[in-house]
Enzyme design. Structure first.
Site, mmCIF file in Angstrom:
data_model
loop_
_atom_site.group_PDB
_atom_site.id
_atom_site.type_symbol
_atom_site.label_atom_id
_atom_site.label_comp_id
_atom_site.label_asym_id
_atom_site.label_seq_id
_atom_site.Cartn_x
_atom_site.Cartn_y
_atom_site.Cartn_z
ATOM 1 C CB SER A 192 1.547 -5.595 31.963
ATOM 2 O OG SER A 192 1.693 -6.745 31.165
ATOM 3 C CE1 TYR B 297 7.572 -4.874 32.911
ATOM 4 C CE2 TYR B 297 6.353 -6.805 32.151
ATOM 5 C CZ TYR B 297 6.523 -5.433 32.193
ATOM 6 O OH TYR B 297 5.648 -4.615 31.528
ATOM 7 C CE LYS C 29 4.728 -2.797 34.263
ATOM 8 N NZ LYS C 29 4.970 -1.356 34.277
HETATM 9 P P1 NAD Z 1 10.192 1.856 27.091
HETATM 10 O O1 NAD Z 1 11.365 1.178 27.673
HETATM 11 O O2 NAD Z 1 10.250 2.225 25.646
HETATM 12 O O3 NAD Z 1 9.834 3.172 27.939
HETATM 13 C C1 NAD Z 1 10.068 3.269 29.324
HETATM 14 C C2 NAD Z 1 10.831 4.563 29.571
HETATM 15 O O4 NAD Z 1 11.074 4.711 30.971
HETATM 16 C C3 NAD Z 1 12.197 4.606 28.874
HETATM 17 O O5 NAD Z 1 12.290 5.786 28.109
HETATM 18 C C4 NAD Z 1 13.214 4.575 30.021
HETATM 19 O O6 NAD Z 1 14.369 5.309 29.709
HETATM 20 C C5 NAD Z 1 12.399 5.201 31.147
HETATM 21 N N1 NAD Z 1 12.831 4.802 32.493
HETATM 22 C C6 NAD Z 1 13.016 3.535 32.958
HETATM 23 N N2 NAD Z 1 13.377 3.578 34.252
HETATM 24 C C7 NAD Z 1 13.435 4.886 34.610
HETATM 25 C C8 NAD Z 1 13.762 5.573 35.810
HETATM 26 N N3 NAD Z 1 14.136 4.914 36.911
HETATM 27 N N4 NAD Z 1 13.698 6.924 35.829
HETATM 28 C C9 NAD Z 1 13.340 7.611 34.721
HETATM 29 N N5 NAD Z 1 13.025 7.013 33.548
HETATM 30 C C10 NAD Z 1 13.069 5.665 33.505
HETATM 31 O O7 NAD Z 1 8.920 0.922 27.376
HETATM 32 P P2 NAD Z 1 7.429 1.058 26.838
HETATM 33 O O8 NAD Z 1 7.162 -0.101 25.966
HETATM 34 O O9 NAD Z 1 7.152 2.418 26.352
HETATM 35 O O10 NAD Z 1 6.649 0.787 28.199
HETATM 36 C C11 NAD Z 1 6.159 1.837 29.018
HETATM 37 C C12 NAD Z 1 5.486 1.257 30.248
HETATM 38 O O11 NAD Z 1 4.450 0.365 29.827
HETATM 39 C C13 NAD Z 1 6.438 0.412 31.111
HETATM 40 O O12 NAD Z 1 6.109 0.623 32.469
HETATM 41 C C14 NAD Z 1 6.116 -1.014 30.703
HETATM 42 O O13 NAD Z 1 6.376 -1.935 31.728
HETATM 43 C C15 NAD Z 1 4.615 -0.902 30.438
HETATM 44 N N6 NAD Z 1 4.126 -1.967 29.534
HETATM 45 C C16 NAD Z 1 4.733 -2.134 28.320
HETATM 46 C C17 NAD Z 1 4.303 -3.174 27.482
HETATM 47 C C18 NAD Z 1 4.978 -3.425 26.154
HETATM 48 O O14 NAD Z 1 4.839 -4.513 25.612
HETATM 49 N N7 NAD Z 1 5.681 -2.447 25.569
HETATM 50 C C19 NAD Z 1 3.250 -4.000 27.872
HETATM 51 C C20 NAD Z 1 2.638 -3.777 29.112
HETATM 52 C C21 NAD Z 1 3.093 -2.733 29.943
HETATM 53 N N1 UFG Z 2 7.439 -14.869 19.773
HETATM 54 C C1 UFG Z 2 8.060 -15.686 18.856
HETATM 55 N N2 UFG Z 2 9.299 -15.333 18.414
HETATM 56 C C2 UFG Z 2 9.936 -14.200 18.823
HETATM 57 C C3 UFG Z 2 9.286 -13.357 19.756
HETATM 58 C C4 UFG Z 2 8.032 -13.719 20.229
HETATM 59 O O1 UFG Z 2 7.515 -16.727 18.475
HETATM 60 O O2 UFG Z 2 11.072 -13.946 18.390
HETATM 61 C C5 UFG Z 2 6.096 -15.230 20.248
HETATM 62 C C6 UFG Z 2 6.034 -15.446 21.749
HETATM 63 O O3 UFG Z 2 6.410 -16.770 22.072
HETATM 64 C C7 UFG Z 2 4.567 -15.137 22.037
HETATM 65 C C8 UFG Z 2 4.215 -14.068 20.990
HETATM 66 O O4 UFG Z 2 5.220 -14.175 19.979
HETATM 67 O O5 UFG Z 2 3.801 -16.272 21.767
HETATM 68 C C9 UFG Z 2 4.233 -12.658 21.569
HETATM 69 O O6 UFG Z 2 5.458 -12.468 22.251
HETATM 70 P P1 UFG Z 2 5.973 -11.028 22.728
HETATM 71 O O7 UFG Z 2 7.301 -11.237 23.377
HETATM 72 O O8 UFG Z 2 5.885 -10.065 21.611
HETATM 73 O O9 UFG Z 2 4.879 -10.592 23.787
HETATM 74 P P2 UFG Z 2 4.419 -11.309 25.139
HETATM 75 O O10 UFG Z 2 2.980 -11.649 24.962
HETATM 76 O O11 UFG Z 2 5.327 -12.365 25.563
HETATM 77 O O12 UFG Z 2 4.677 -10.143 26.191
HETATM 78 C C10 UFG Z 2 3.973 -8.938 26.197
HETATM 79 C C11 UFG Z 2 4.843 -7.803 26.722
HETATM 80 C C12 UFG Z 2 5.184 -8.020 28.172
HETATM 81 C C13 UFG Z 2 3.962 -8.280 28.988
HETATM 82 C C14 UFG Z 2 3.146 -9.382 28.372
HETATM 83 C C15 UFG Z 2 1.820 -9.513 29.057
HETATM 84 O O13 UFG Z 2 6.013 -7.688 25.954
HETATM 85 O O14 UFG Z 2 5.774 -6.828 28.667
HETATM 86 O O15 UFG Z 2 2.868 -9.101 27.002
HETATM 87 O O16 UFG Z 2 1.059 -10.522 28.543
HETATM 88 F F1 UFG Z 2 4.286 -8.631 30.249
#
Ligand code: NAD
Ligand code: UFG
Length: 337
Positions: free
Chosen positions: A124, A149, A153
Site C-alpha cells: 500500500s 495496519y 505492510k
Molecule cells: P478485502 O477485505 O475485500 O479482501 C481481503 C480478503 O482476505 C477478504 O476476502 C478476507 O476474507 C480475506 N482474509 C483476511 N484475512 C484472512 C486470513 N487470515 N485467511 C484467509 N483469508 C483472509 O480487502 P481488499 O480491499 O480486497 O484488499 C486486498 C489486499 O489489498 C489487502 O491485503 C489490503 O490490505 C490491500 N490493500 C487494499 C487497499 C484498499 O484500499 N482496498 C489499499 C492498499 C492495499
Molecule cells: N474521507 C472523507 N470522508 C469519509 C471518508 C474519507 O472526507 O467519509 C476523506 C479522507 O479524509 C481522505 C480521503 O477521503 O482525505 C480518502 O480517504 P479513504 O479512507 O478513502 O482512503 P485513505 O487515503 O485514507 O486510505 C487508503 C486505503 C488504506 C491505505 C491508504 C494508503 O483505504 O488502506 O489509502 O494511503 F492504507
C-alpha cells in the site's frame, strides 16, 4: 499458469481473479470469508463462465494450507489475504499483526516447503508515511507507519526483502496500491464494506442510494487548492490488470521488484464529490467535519516504473470510477446479501 490467490473473494482479489481467468490462467482461491461472501464465486462464474476451486480456510492454519499445496502445484501466489481497516487496527493491534504478519509468515513457510517461490504481494502507499516528495516514486523512503495496519505492510515488505536476500531464487513483486475504487463493468462484483464505510467512495455511494444522509468531509483547511485532501484514485479493474502484468513479468524479470499502482493524478475529496455528481446526476449532500487523525495531505503516484517495466497503465478516469461504483451500489444495494 496455475495461481494461488489468497483473499480471492475480497474486493481486489475477486476483480483480479476475473482478469486472471479471462487471460487463461488457472486459479485456486483461499479465503476465510472474514470480510467477504461466498456468493462472489457465483458472480465470478456469471462473468467468466469458469468455476474456481475454493478453500474456505485461514492462511494462518498450517495444516489446512499444507493440504492445498499437497493438492496443487502453483506457479505463483498472489497474496491479498489481510485485514485492512485502519481504525480497527488501532483498537485491536494483536489481531492485525497476527492475521497479516503471522498469516504471511505461515504462507511463506508452506510456499518454501513446496518450492513455490514466486509471490506478488498487496502492499500500500501507506508504507511511504508522510511522503518525502510528490509524485511518489518507488525509491522514496519507507515512512513511519501511522497505525498498526500500515506497520503490517511495512513489516511484510521487510520480511519479503530479507527472504529475497537470503535466497535469490525467490521472485517477489511488491505492488503498492494507491486508492482502489470502482467495480466491474458488469456490476456483478464490487466493494462490500461491513457497517459504516471507512473509505470515501463507498460512503458516497451509500449516500447516493439513500443509506446514509450526508457525507462528512474530513478537513477543509489542508494546504491543497480547495482545502480537502488529495489522493490517487485507481479503478479496481485497472489495478487487477496490473497483477496480470506483474505475473507475466515475474517469470521474465526475476528478483525483487516494487511498483506503484496508481494513475498519477491527484484528486481532492471535493473533486470526487463533484465528479460523482456529474457522472451520475445525483446530488451528494456533504458537510465539513474536523480532520481525521492520520490522514496525509497529498498522496499520488509516479507510476512510470510500472509503465516501463510491466507495460501497464491505468485506463479508467475518475468519471468511470464514479459511474462503475454507483452502478454496483445501485444494482446491489445490500451488497452480496
Ligand atoms: P478485502 O477485505 O475485500 O479482501 C481481503 C480478503 O482476505 C477478504 O476476502 C478476507 O476474507 C480475506 N482474509 C483476511 N484475512 C484472512 C486470513 N487470515 N485467511 C484467509 N483469508 C483472509 O480487502 P481488499 O480491499 O480486497 O484488499 C486486498 C489486499 O489489498 C489487502 O491485503 C489490503 O490490505 C490491500 N490493500 C487494499 C487497499 C484498499 O484500499 N482496498 C489499499 C492498499 C492495499
Ligand atoms: N474521507 C472523507 N470522508 C469519509 C471518508 C474519507 O472526507 O467519509 C476523506 C479522507 O479524509 C481522505 C480521503 O477521503 O482525505 C480518502 O480517504 P479513504 O479512507 O478513502 O482512503 P485513505 O487515503 O485514507 O486510505 C487508503 C486505503 C488504506 C491505505 C491508504 C494508503 O483505504 O488502506 O489509502 O494511503 F492504507
Amino acid at each position: 499458469m496455475k495461481i494461488l490467490v489468497t483473499g480471492g473473494t475480497g474486493f481486489i482479489g475477486s476483480h483480479t481473479v476475473v482478469e486472471l481467468l479471462e487471460t487463461g490462467h488457472d486459479v485456486v482461491i483461499v479465503d476465510n470469508l472474514s470480510n467477504s461472501n461466498a456468493c462472489v464465486l457465483n458472480r465470478i462464474f456469471e462473468i467468466t463462465g469458469k468455476n474456481v476451486e475454493f478453500y474456505n480456510i485461514d492462511i494462518r492454519n498450517y495444516d489446512d494450507m499444507n493440504e492445498v499445496f499437497k493438492n496443487h502445484v502453483f506457479d505463483c501466489c498472489i497474496h491479498f489475504a489481510g485485514l485492512k481497516a485502519v481504525g480497527e487496527s488501532v483498537l485491536n493491534p494483536i489481531l492485525y499483526y497476527d492475521n497479516n504478519v503471522v498469516g504471511t509468515l505461515n504462507l511463506l513457510k508452506i510456499m518454501n516447503k513446496y518450492n513455490c517461490k514466486n509471490i506478488i504481494f498487496s502492499s500500500s502507499a501507506t508504507v511511504y508515511g508522510v511522503p518525502e516528495k510528490m509524485p511518489i516514486t518507488e525509491d522514496c523512503k519507507i515512512g513511519k507507519g501511522t497505525n498498526p495496519y500500515g506497520y503490517t505492510k511495512i513489516m511484510i515488505e521487510q520480511i519479503l526483502s530479507d527472504l529475497y536476500k537470503s535466497n535469490n531464487r525467490w521472485n517477489i513483486v511488491l505492488l503498492r496500491y494507491f486508492n482502489p475504487v470502482g467495480a466491474h463493468k458488469s456490476s456483478k462484483i464490487g466493494e462490500n464494506p461491513n457497517g459504516i464505510p471507512n473509505n470515501l467512495m463507498p460512503y458516497i455511494t451509500q449516500v447516493a442510494v439513500g443509506k446514509r444522509e450526508c457525507l462528512n468531509i474530513f478537513g477543509n483547511d489542508y494546504e491543497t487548492p480547495d482545502g480537502t485532501c488529495v489522493r490517487d484514485y485507481i479503478h479496481v479493474v485497472d489495478l487487477a490488470r496490473g497483477h496480470v502484468c506483474a505475473l507475466k513479468n515475474i517469470v521474465e524479470n526475476k528478483g525483487l521488484n516494487i511498483y506503484n499502482l496508481g494513475t498519477g493524478n491527484g484528486c481532492s475529496v471535493l473533486d470526487v464529490v463533484k465528479t460523482f455528481e456529474k457522472a451520475t446526476g445525483i446530488k451528494i449532500p456533504y458537510k465539513f467535519a474536523p480532520r481525521r487523525e492520520g490522514d496525509v495531505t497529498i498522496n499520488y503516484a509516479d507510476a512510470t516504473k510500472a509503465k516501463q517495466e510491466l507495460g501497464w497503465v491505468a485506463e479508467n478516469n475518475l468519471e468511470d470510477m464514479c459511474l462503475d461504483s454507483w452502478n454496483w451500489q445501485k444494482n446491489n444495494p445490500n451488497g452480496y446479501e
